[in-house]
Design a protein around this motif. Structure first.
Motif: not given
Length: 142
Positions: A75-81, A107-118
């Motif tokens: 769940y840690i993103a590949d890249s952060y801003i 949100y069946l028709h969406k590509e929902t994603k969970l991500v951890i942000i510190p």
């Protein structure tokens, strides 16, 4: 739960991933940096894995019970801003395409994603390019 320690550990992983992404696979330092990254990830799981798995499990139970809970590292993103700075280090955000894909009935028709942000520690649901929700943070509701 020591969110500052979790934030610090995630920030170290993010920095090491960024360092690894900046060097070519043929670079003589690549293997060493990759090993350092894996050590940081292993340390994170050893120190904070149980509490993060519990939090992620609760989030999954509430939002997406049909999606498997993965390792917190996933769940840690590949890249952060970087969006700013606070007393604990950089404030970060992610683009809408970051995170682990989960199926959510609303949100069946969406590509929902969970991500951890510190910093501050939170779990974000990326719904689409313009929509996101903070699903979990460590701020108790009064």
């Amino acid at each position: 739960m020591n969110t500052k320690a979790i934030d610090k550990a995630i920030l170290e992983i993010i920095e090491k991933r960024s360092e690894l992404n900046k060097i070519d696979y043929n670079d003589e330092r690549y293997d060493d940096v990759e090993d350092e990254l894996h050590e940081l990830e292993d340390d994170f799981i050893d120190e904070h894995g149980e509490v993060m798995e519990e939090i992620l499990g609760d989030v999954h139970d509430e939002l997406c019970p049909d999606s498997d809970v993965l390792s917190p590292i996933s769940y840690i993103a590949d890249s952060y801003i970087k969006t700013g700075e606070n007393e604990n280090g950089p404030e970060l955000d992610v683009t809408y395409n970051q995170g682990v894909y989960v199926e959510i009935d609303d949100y069946l028709h969406k590509e929902t994603k969970l991500v951890i942000i510190p910093n501050p520690l939170r779990i974000l649901l990326n719904i689409d390019r313009n929509t996101r929700e903070i699903i979990w943070n460590n701020n108790p509701v009064a």
